[in-house]
Design a protein around this motif. Structure first.
Motif, mmCIF file in Angstrom:
data_model
loop_
_atom_site.group_PDB
_atom_site.id
_atom_site.type_symbol
_atom_site.label_atom_id
_atom_site.label_comp_id
_atom_site.label_asym_id
_atom_site.label_seq_id
_atom_site.Cartn_x
_atom_site.Cartn_y
_atom_site.Cartn_z
ATOM 1 N N CYS A 1 0.818 -1.210 0.000
ATOM 2 C CA CYS A 1 0.000 0.000 0.000
ATOM 3 C C CYS A 1 0.853 1.261 0.000
ATOM 4 O O CYS A 1 0.440 2.308 -0.487
ATOM 5 N N ASN A 2 2.055 1.162 0.574
ATOM 6 C CA ASN A 2 2.924 2.329 0.669
ATOM 7 C C ASN A 2 3.912 2.451 -0.486
ATOM 8 O O ASN A 2 4.710 3.374 -0.525
ATOM 9 N N THR A 3 3.862 1.500 -1.426
ATOM 10 C CA THR A 3 4.826 1.531 -2.521
ATOM 11 C C THR A 3 4.687 2.801 -3.358
ATOM 12 O O THR A 3 5.673 3.425 -3.714
ATOM 13 N N TYR A 4 3.455 3.170 -3.664
ATOM 14 C CA TYR A 4 3.259 4.338 -4.535
ATOM 15 C C TYR A 4 2.641 5.521 -3.806
ATOM 16 O O TYR A 4 2.176 6.460 -4.434
ATOM 17 N N CYS A 5 2.549 5.452 -2.521
ATOM 18 C CA CYS A 5 1.886 6.535 -1.798
ATOM 19 C C CYS A 5 2.588 6.720 -0.464
ATOM 20 O O CYS A 5 2.887 5.728 0.214
ATOM 21 N N ASP A 6 2.871 7.954 -0.104
ATOM 22 C CA ASP A 6 3.517 8.147 1.200
ATOM 23 C C ASP A 6 2.727 9.114 2.089
ATOM 24 O O ASP A 6 3.277 9.830 2.906
ATOM 25 N N LYS A 7 1.420 9.114 1.913
ATOM 26 C CA LYS A 7 0.574 9.882 2.832
ATOM 27 C C LYS A 7 0.527 9.142 4.175
ATOM 28 O O LYS A 7 0.875 7.965 4.240
ATOM 29 N N PRO A 8 0.077 9.811 5.240
ATOM 30 C CA PRO A 8 -0.083 9.102 6.517
ATOM 31 C C PRO A 8 -0.850 7.799 6.303
ATOM 32 O O PRO A 8 -1.759 7.749 5.467
ATOM 33 N N TYR A 9 -0.479 6.782 7.056
ATOM 34 C CA TYR A 9 -0.983 5.429 6.799
ATOM 35 C C TYR A 9 -1.824 4.924 7.968
ATOM 36 O O TYR A 9 -1.430 5.020 9.125
ATOM 37 N N PHE A 10 -2.977 4.389 7.616
ATOM 38 C CA PHE A 10 -3.944 3.899 8.597
ATOM 39 C C PHE A 10 -3.972 2.376 8.484
ATOM 40 O O PHE A 10 -4.120 1.838 7.388
ATOM 41 N N THR A 11 -3.801 1.665 9.594
ATOM 42 C CA THR A 11 -3.691 0.200 9.500
ATOM 43 C C THR A 11 -4.245 -0.508 10.732
ATOM 44 O O THR A 11 -4.338 0.085 11.805
ATOM 45 N N THR A 12 -4.604 -1.762 10.556
ATOM 46 C CA THR A 12 -4.899 -2.601 11.719
ATOM 47 C C THR A 12 -3.672 -3.473 11.967
ATOM 48 O O THR A 12 -2.731 -3.466 11.178
ATOM 49 N N ALA A 13 -3.689 -4.221 13.047
ATOM 50 C CA ALA A 13 -2.631 -5.185 13.309
ATOM 51 C C ALA A 13 -3.297 -6.398 13.940
ATOM 52 O O ALA A 13 -4.161 -6.256 14.795
ATOM 53 N N ALA A 14 -2.882 -7.588 13.494
ATOM 54 C CA ALA A 14 -3.557 -8.805 13.927
ATOM 55 C C ALA A 14 -3.334 -9.094 15.405
ATOM 56 O O ALA A 14 -4.200 -9.649 16.081
ATOM 57 N N ASN A 15 -2.160 -8.706 15.920
ATOM 58 C CA ASN A 15 -1.833 -8.990 17.321
ATOM 59 C C ASN A 15 -0.659 -8.113 17.740
ATOM 60 O O ASN A 15 -0.128 -7.348 16.931
ATOM 61 N N GLY A 16 -0.233 -8.255 18.978
ATOM 62 C CA GLY A 16 0.843 -7.416 19.504
ATOM 63 C C GLY A 16 2.136 -7.574 18.712
ATOM 64 O O GLY A 16 2.824 -6.591 18.441
ATOM 65 N N ALA A 17 2.453 -8.799 18.312
ATOM 66 C CA ALA A 17 3.720 -9.039 17.613
ATOM 67 C C ALA A 17 3.716 -8.389 16.226
ATOM 68 O O ALA A 17 4.707 -7.778 15.810
ATOM 69 N N ASN A 18 2.610 -8.522 15.497
ATOM 70 C CA ASN A 18 2.533 -7.864 14.190
ATOM 71 C C ASN A 18 2.554 -6.342 14.355
ATOM 72 O O ASN A 18 3.122 -5.622 13.539
ATOM 73 N N MET A 19 1.921 -5.876 15.430
ATOM 74 C CA MET A 19 1.938 -4.435 15.705
ATOM 75 C C MET A 19 3.373 -3.965 15.905
ATOM 76 O O MET A 19 3.789 -2.953 15.353
ATOM 77 N N LYS A 20 4.120 -4.745 16.662
ATOM 78 C CA LYS A 20 5.518 -4.390 16.926
ATOM 79 C C LYS A 20 6.300 -4.363 15.599
ATOM 80 O O LYS A 20 7.109 -3.455 15.366
ATOM 81 N N ALA A 21 6.021 -5.333 14.725
ATOM 82 C CA ALA A 21 6.710 -5.363 13.431
ATOM 83 C C ALA A 21 6.356 -4.120 12.601
ATOM 84 O O ALA A 21 7.231 -3.531 11.952
ATOM 85 N N LEU B 1 1.878 6.675 11.200
ATOM 86 C CA LEU B 1 0.776 5.727 11.057
ATOM 87 C C LEU B 1 -0.239 5.860 12.197
ATOM 88 O O LEU B 1 0.082 6.368 13.277
ATOM 89 N N ILE B 2 -1.443 5.419 11.884
ATOM 90 C CA ILE B 2 -2.540 5.400 12.853
ATOM 91 C C ILE B 2 -3.044 3.960 12.874
ATOM 92 O O ILE B 2 -3.241 3.366 11.809
#
Ligand code: B12
Lengths: 207, 486
Positions: B162-182, B203-204
């Motif tokens: 999603c960020n390859t062609y766009c560098d606006k602020p990024y809104f995302t979910t995370a499946a769990n704490g470990a993915n969030m940390k990544a 990011l948000i």
């Protein structure tokens, strides 16, 4: 026999007291309990189910009729047990492992109950074992699985596989927003329904 | 001469609740928290809440109003998110409205065949390509679920695509704490360290409790991780009236508000002052079809109320804009998208996400991003209000042109026509004859053509080879951990 038709009518109107009154009358007239169930209660709920599917009535109205059905069933159940008549069928239903969405599943449960099924709801986040073990314990006709996440729908396949391994011959029916008929075919589930109204039809068709 | 006692509005204003109605909803939320409480399925969360003096009854946690007030006092009223390369900005504070995409839509309308099919990673790359061209879209998100990557690591693959062609602020979910940390590790790599990321987040994060009144294990992990690293998080419960909340808006708002406040308390206890975005989703379950509605007047009423509540709490709020229950770019889609964007603006919601959502969040399309961009443009224009001053009143001009004259060639016209007029890209403003001669092109067709142009244009990758390598290394590490866990 007259009362049987009236049972269906009262049930469609969602009038629990009337349903009870007519079931009682039919029992006193010594109408066969199976006939009261099939041509009275279930026939009435089938009309409700069809109306719901056609978007003519709303969920809470279906539930009012389902409640009326249950008040009739309460009177009928002891007689049915005596004559060995069973519910329309037994379904074990739950949301698969990793998934906490349960509203769709709950609605399907209510609709199936309303349609005369015995429903064993095992809740959310359930591993394959609990679907299959419960189905065997309950001698279920159908296992119903719900998943709302593309990440969890894959867990349905494990249930299908485990059922085969364990010789569980309940038919498998699945549903949930991201699912499709082709996914059901792919994992070897016999039934798929996109909504609660269709779920009843599909379940009935699996018997 | 002086003109006195004049009041000028820079934008229209609007309210759905009185101050006393707002207060009753707030007070009801406090009662829910103290009387009913929430079930918490996370050990760390239980400990934190227990230590802070919450009432503990097994998993059931009840919270005192003073704890809520303390959290409200420490949560920031202003949050700034800047794109990872310094491009694009989301400013979350009172009276500032930002629009952007949502997450996790399982299906896409194929931009060429128009068939509805599962989302793939390429679609998510394309979303970034389209968002980059949209001036009115303030933040980007992946708005899909790539079906062609491992489900456990989807959020990480989505980041890269999603960020390859766009560098606006990024809104995302995370499946769990470990993915969030990544995800934090990746963003820190771009920012040049964790401290830099904390001071200027790019990011948000979006996660949810389970309505009614449950806080799950994984989502609590993500909440606590974001709090610790100072990453802005929005944590909305999904209150579906009649199903996961009462059938009445007041009760559903009170419940949703209580659930959000509960999570805010936990979040602020972990790291006071960490950025939190408030605002539940409160909408109608359609009792005929059982869908959870994303379009229509019920969601809009709740959004209007939430805008007011957030100003009362003085915490930035979440909004739902340009979403529709329709499965096609059709009349319904236009109506629902437009007025959700409009009500979000009128209500002063801050982080208005889910633009382009179709079929109640189950289908997405690239065309719907462009349509949203146009709609938001119109709303922005309306919200700028009417400039009233000597120059815009133009009395000298009116006098000079006089009866039977015209304004076409006037300097004043040249100066103002663009600023005071609105020129859409896709809506039809042609005369009937011209429109027929030009093959009666519909808005939908024009959107499709523009999507194809964008997809076929050369676009530079905004992630360098070295950065890609680092992202891949972080993904690999998570992959290993996931494999070891099974
Ligand atoms: C409410 C909701 C939630 C609530 C659920 C509360 C609850 N008690 O169930 C909460 C907040 C917990 C939630 C959490 C999440 N959610 Co959610 N959620 C929704 C939402 C808005 C509505 C779902 C719903 O209840 N619909 C109403 C019911 C009645 O419809 P239904 O479930 O589809 O059921 C009908 C049919 O499918 C069918 N059916 C259902 N089950 C069965 C079973 C059988 C046997 C049969 C025959 C038929 C059948 O009949 C039902 C009745 O007609 C959807 C969006 C959407 N439009 O679906 C997202 C959605 C499903 N969620 C989504 C996501 C991503 C999440 C989270 C991962 C978000 C996050 N990052 O935190 C978490 C995951 C938590 C988890 N581990 O499960 C995505 C899923 C994408 C995907 N396919 O993977 C969706 C599509 C939203 C989106 N676009 O982002 N969510």
């Amino acid at each position: 026999m007259g009362c049987v038709k009236e049972i269906a009518g009262a049930l469609i109107a969602g009038d629990a007291d009337e349903v009870k009154k007519f079931v009682k009358a039919a029992v006193e007239d010594e109408v066969d309990p199976q006939t009261i169930l099939d041509q009275g209660l279930i026939a009435g709920m089938d009309v409700i189910g069809a109306k719901f599917k056609a978007s003519e009535i709303y969920v809470p109205e279906v539930l009012v009729s389902a409640r009326a059905m249950h008040s009739g069933m309460e009177l009928l159940e002891p007689l049915l047990a005596k004559t060995g008549v069973r519910a329309r069928g037994t379904v074990v239903i739950g949301t698969v492992k990793g998934d906490l969405h349960d509203i769709g599943k709950n609605l399907v449960c209510m609709m199936l109950k309303g349609a005369g099924w015995k429903v064993v709801d095992i809740g959310v986040d359930q591993p394959a074992e609990s679907f299959v073990e419960t189905a065997q314990k309950e001698d279920a006709d159908v296992i119903g699985m719900s998943a709302l996440l593309t990440t969890t729908m894959v867990n349905m396949k494990q249930v299908v596989e485990l059922a085969t391994i364990k010789d569980c011959n309940a038919k498998i029916m699945i549903g949930g927003a991201p699912l499709t008929q082709s996914f059901a075919d792919e994992i070897g589930a016999q039934g798929y329904a996109p909504d609660a109204a269709t779920a009843v039809e599909v379940a009935n068709g699996l018997l | 001469m002086i003109k006195v006692d004049t009041k000028y509005y820079n934008s229209p204003f609007f309210a759905i609740l009185s101050e006393d109605q707002l207060y009753r909803i707030h007070s009801a939320s406090l009662e829910i928290l103290e009387r009913t409480g929430m079930d918490v399925h996370n050990k760390e969360a239980l400990e934190i809440l227990g230590d802070a003096g919450a009432y503990i009854e097994g998993k059931r946690i009840k919270i005192k109003p003073a704890m809520v007030e303390k959290a409200l006092a420490s949560a920031p009223s202003k949050i700034v998110i800047t794109g990872r390369n310094g491009n694009g900005k989301v400013l979350l504070e009172r009276n500032v409205v930002n629009y952007g995409l949502g997450t996790d839509v399982p299906k896409q309308i194929d931009p060429y065949t128009h068939e509805v099919r599962l989302t793939v990673l390429k679609d998510i790359e394309n979303i970034g390509k389209v968002v980059r061209t949209c001036d009115n879209v303030d933040f980007n998100s992946y708005a899909g679920l790539a079906s062609d990557v491992e489900p456990e690591l989807q959020d990480l693959y989505h980041f890269k695509a999603c960020n390859t062609y766009c560098d606006k602020p990024y809104f995302t979910t995370a499946a769990n704490g470990a993915n969030m940390k990544a995800l934090i590790d990746i963003s820190a790599m771009f920012a040049g360290g964790y401290e830099k990321l904390r001071s200027t987040p790019s990011l948000i994060v979006y996660q949810e409790p389970v309505s009614p009144l449950v806080l799950g294990k994984e989502s609590a992990e993500v909440l606590l991780t974001c709090s610790e690293y100072g990453i802005p998080i929005v944590f909305p419960p999904m209150v579906q009236m009649c199903a996961t909340g009462p059938a009445t808006l007041a009760g559903a708002l009170a419940q949703g508000s209580a659930e959000t406040l509960f999570c805010l308390v936990l979040h602020q206890l972990k790291n006071p002052g960490s950025p939190f975005i408030w605002g539940p989703y409160v909408s109608q379950m359609d009792m005929k079809t059982t869908i959870s509605t994303y379009g229509g007047p019920v969601l809009m009423k709740s959004q209007a109320a939430l805008g007011q509540l957030s100003r009362f709490y003085n915490i930035p709020t979440f909004g739902f804009a340009c979403c529709t229950d329709s499965s096609d770019i059709d009349v319904q889609c236009g109506v629902e998208m437009f007025w959700s964007a409009f009500v979000n603006a009128l209500s002063g919601l801050n982080l208005c996400h889910d633009i382009g959502y179709m079929n109640s969040g189950l289908i997405f399309s690239l065309e719907s991003i462009l349509l949203s961009d146009e709609i938001i443009g119109a709303v922005k224009f309306f919200m700028e209000g009417i400039e009233v001053n000597d120059d815009t009143l133009a009395l000298d001009l009116i006098d000079r042109v006089g009866p039977s004259g015209n304004y076409l060639a006037e300097e004043h016209t040249l100066q103002y026509f663009k600023r005071e007029g609105w020129y859409p890209k896709y809506m039809n403003k042609k005369t009937y004859e011209v429109w027929v001669r030009e093959n009666k092109r519909s808005v939908k067709e024009k959107l499709e053509v523009r999507v194809h142009e964008i997809l076929e244009e050369e676009a530079p990758s905004l992630i360098s080879k070295e950065e890609k390598k680092e992202i891949d290394a972080i993904i690999k590490e998570r992959q290993k951990a996931v494999l070891e866990a099974v």
